[in-house]
Design an enzyme around this catalytic site. Structure first.
Site, short mmCIF file in Angstrom:
data_model
loop_
_atom_site.label_atom_id
_atom_site.label_comp_id
_atom_site.label_asym_id
_atom_site.label_seq_id
_atom_site.Cartn_x
_atom_site.Cartn_y
_atom_site.Cartn_z
N SER A 275 8.90 37.37 -48.66
CA SER A 275 8.05 38.00 -47.65
C SER A 275 6.99 36.99 -47.24
O SER A 275 6.65 36.10 -48.03
CB SER A 275 7.36 39.23 -48.26
OG SER A 275 6.30 39.66 -47.42
N GLY B 213 20.63 46.02 -52.05
CA GLY B 213 19.81 46.74 -51.07
C GLY B 213 20.61 47.05 -49.81
O GLY B 213 20.03 47.26 -48.74
N ALA B 214 21.93 47.11 -49.96
CA ALA B 214 22.80 47.26 -48.78
C ALA B 214 22.79 48.67 -48.19
O ALA B 214 23.42 48.91 -47.17
CB ALA B 214 24.24 46.86 -49.15
N TYR C 244 2.65 42.84 -55.43
CA TYR C 244 3.79 42.63 -54.52
C TYR C 244 3.77 41.19 -53.97
O TYR C 244 4.79 40.50 -53.99
CB TYR C 244 3.73 43.65 -53.37
CG TYR C 244 4.85 43.52 -52.36
CD1 TYR C 244 6.13 43.95 -52.66
CD2 TYR C 244 4.61 42.98 -51.10
CE1 TYR C 244 7.16 43.84 -51.72
CE2 TYR C 244 5.62 42.87 -50.17
CZ TYR C 244 6.91 43.30 -50.47
OH TYR C 244 7.91 43.19 -49.54
N CYS C 245 2.58 40.73 -53.53
CA CYS C 245 2.45 39.35 -53.03
C CYS C 245 2.91 38.35 -54.09
O CYS C 245 3.68 37.42 -53.79
CB CYS C 245 1.00 39.02 -52.68
SG CYS C 245 0.32 39.93 -51.30
N ALA C 246 2.46 38.54 -55.32
CA ALA C 246 2.79 37.60 -56.39
C ALA C 246 4.29 37.60 -56.67
O ALA C 246 4.90 36.54 -56.87
CB ALA C 246 2.01 37.96 -57.66
N SER C 247 4.91 38.79 -56.66
CA SER C 247 6.36 38.84 -56.95
C SER C 247 7.15 38.12 -55.86
O SER C 247 8.17 37.49 -56.14
CB SER C 247 6.83 40.30 -57.08
OG SER C 247 6.86 40.97 -55.84
N LYS C 248 6.67 38.18 -54.62
CA LYS C 248 7.38 37.53 -53.52
C LYS C 248 7.11 36.02 -53.51
O LYS C 248 7.98 35.22 -53.15
CB LYS C 248 6.98 38.17 -52.18
CG LYS C 248 7.45 39.63 -52.05
CD LYS C 248 8.97 39.70 -52.09
CE LYS C 248 9.53 41.08 -51.98
NZ LYS C 248 11.00 41.11 -52.01
N SER D 87 20.13 50.22 -47.02
CA SER D 87 18.97 50.50 -46.17
C SER D 87 18.39 49.21 -45.60
O SER D 87 18.54 48.13 -46.19
CB SER D 87 17.91 51.21 -47.02
OG SER D 87 16.74 51.47 -46.29
N1 LIG Z 1 10.37 45.88 -44.35
C1 LIG Z 1 9.48 44.89 -44.33
O1 LIG Z 1 8.53 44.89 -43.55
C2 LIG Z 1 9.64 43.74 -45.28
C3 LIG Z 1 8.84 42.61 -45.06
C4 LIG Z 1 8.97 41.53 -45.92
C5 LIG Z 1 9.88 41.57 -46.97
N2 LIG Z 1 10.63 42.70 -47.17
C6 LIG Z 1 11.55 42.69 -48.29
O2 LIG Z 1 12.84 42.91 -47.79
C7 LIG Z 1 13.63 43.54 -48.78
C8 LIG Z 1 14.32 44.75 -48.17
O3 LIG Z 1 13.33 45.61 -47.69
P1 LIG Z 1 13.65 46.79 -46.67
O4 LIG Z 1 12.49 46.88 -45.76
O5 LIG Z 1 15.01 46.64 -46.15
O6 LIG Z 1 13.55 48.03 -47.70
P2 LIG Z 1 14.34 49.42 -47.79
O7 LIG Z 1 14.81 49.85 -46.45
O8 LIG Z 1 13.42 50.31 -48.55
O9 LIG Z 1 15.61 49.05 -48.69
C9 LIG Z 1 15.45 48.76 -50.05
C10 LIG Z 1 16.84 48.69 -50.67
O10 LIG Z 1 16.70 48.35 -52.05
C11 LIG Z 1 17.51 49.23 -52.82
N3 LIG Z 1 16.93 49.35 -54.15
C12 LIG Z 1 15.65 49.69 -54.47
N4 LIG Z 1 15.51 49.74 -55.81
C13 LIG Z 1 16.73 49.41 -56.34
C14 LIG Z 1 17.22 49.31 -57.67
N5 LIG Z 1 16.43 49.54 -58.73
N6 LIG Z 1 18.52 48.95 -57.86
C15 LIG Z 1 19.34 48.71 -56.80
N7 LIG Z 1 18.91 48.80 -55.50
C16 LIG Z 1 17.63 49.16 -55.29
C17 LIG Z 1 17.47 50.56 -52.03
O11 LIG Z 1 18.59 51.39 -52.30
P3 LIG Z 1 18.58 52.60 -53.36
O12 LIG Z 1 17.27 53.31 -53.17
O13 LIG Z 1 19.79 53.42 -53.03
O14 LIG Z 1 18.71 51.96 -54.69
C18 LIG Z 1 17.59 50.02 -50.61
O15 LIG Z 1 18.94 49.75 -50.29
C19 LIG Z 1 12.70 43.90 -49.94
O16 LIG Z 1 12.84 42.94 -50.96
C20 LIG Z 1 11.31 43.79 -49.31
O17 LIG Z 1 10.34 43.45 -50.25
C21 LIG Z 1 10.55 43.78 -46.34
#
Ligand SMILES: NC(=O)c1ccc[n+]([C@@H]2O[C@H](COP(=O)([O-])OP(=O)(O)OC[C@H]3O[C@@H](n4cnc5c(N)ncnc54)[C@H](OP(=O)(O)O)[C@@H]3O)[C@@H](O)[C@H]2O)c1
Length: 252
Positions: A143, A16-17, A156-160, A19
């Protein structure tokens, strides 16, 4: 003075690097001297992250982590070219808003593939002695909704929540191999993922989320700090736990 957050000489793979939280983590690790292996699907967006990172020795590996069955052979290829890893951060994840009345359960749900099964496959592969250093650290991005409920996003809640339970058990099993396994549990952080989730909510619902965070909503850097703390020497006696990073949301 010794800096216990120094990551010089270490190599960490961050999914996820491209974004949000993963991108902020990759940048912070590079600032601390770490060599980073950047993973996501979009090579272009990974290149954009790479351009924001100081230092050399970083590697871009574009890969779709939903191909769970191929993760083990893929990681072997990665470490053959980069050398063994000191750490693994699984930040790649997807969010889905679907009320229970519309959920269509499937054993091949893409949300579970990327949020949970990819974590398991990554850890299984990372554990292999050829892929990692003697002492190593894994951080899974869970999360707060893995700890407390939220309507409309039950899958989503369950996966986390599954990640939190998995990290606890894996930490016990892998301690003797000197692999630490922890989670971070962020509250609502500004990112592409949260913007997409917000687009499904009313203004009042978004305001209620904001008001629920006594310190305001988070930035990806706030979570990157906690992830780095767990990866670095600062986290050397921490395993099997979940560090909540939520601006006070779950203190209510
Ligand atoms: N933002 C929040 O409020 C929040 C809160 C709690 C937990 N989280 C968790 O934090 C983590 C990061 O979230 P974020 O907010 O940073 O999300 P984000 O900005 O949407 O970034 C998601 C990243 O995952 C990559 N990704 C998605 N599907 C993929 C796949 N099939 N294979 C490889 N890479 C994949 C995306 O890149 P590509 O699209 O280029 O593949 C992107 O780099 C997630 O697990 C999310 O559930 C976020």
């Amino acid at each position: 003075m010794k800096n216990p957050l120094d990551m010089t000489g270490r190599r960490v793979l961050v999914t996820g690097a491209s974004s949000g939280i993963g991108q902020a983590t990759a940048i912070l690790l590079a600032e601390l001297g770490c060599q980073v292996v950047l993973v996501a699907r979009s090579e272009d967006r990974l290149q954009a992250t790479r351009a924001l990172m100081p230092g050399g020795g970083h590697t871009i590996k574009a890969f779709d982590l939903s191909k769970v069955e191929t993760i083990e052979s893929w990681l072997k290829e990665v470490t053959t070219s980069t050398g063994p890893l000191n750490g693994l951060v699984h930040s790649a994840g997807i969010h889905r808003t679907t009320p229970i009345r519309f959920e269509k359960p499937s054993v091949d749900d893409p949300l579970w593939r990327i949020n949970y099964h990819a974590s398991v496959a990554l850890l299984i592969a990372f554990r292999k002695p050829a892929n990692r250093a003697q002492s190593a650290s894994v951080v899974l991005v869970s999360s707060i909704v893995g700890l407390i409920g939220q309507p409309g996003i039950s899958a989503y809640c369950a996966s986390k929540g599954a990640l939190i339970a998995y990290a606890r058990a894996a930490a016990l099993e892998l301690a003797r191999e000197r692999i630490r396994v922890n989670c971070v549990a962020p509250g609502h952080v500004h990112s592409a993922l949260s913007a997409a989730a917000e687009s499904k909510l009313t203004e009042a619902q978004v305001k209620a989320i904001e008001d629920g965070h006594p310190l305001g909503l988070g930035k990806p850097e706030d979570v990157a700090n906690a992830i780095t703390f767990l990866l670095a020497e600062t986290g050397r006696w921490i395993t099997g736990t979940t560090l909540v990073v939520d601006g006070g949301y779950t203190a209510h």
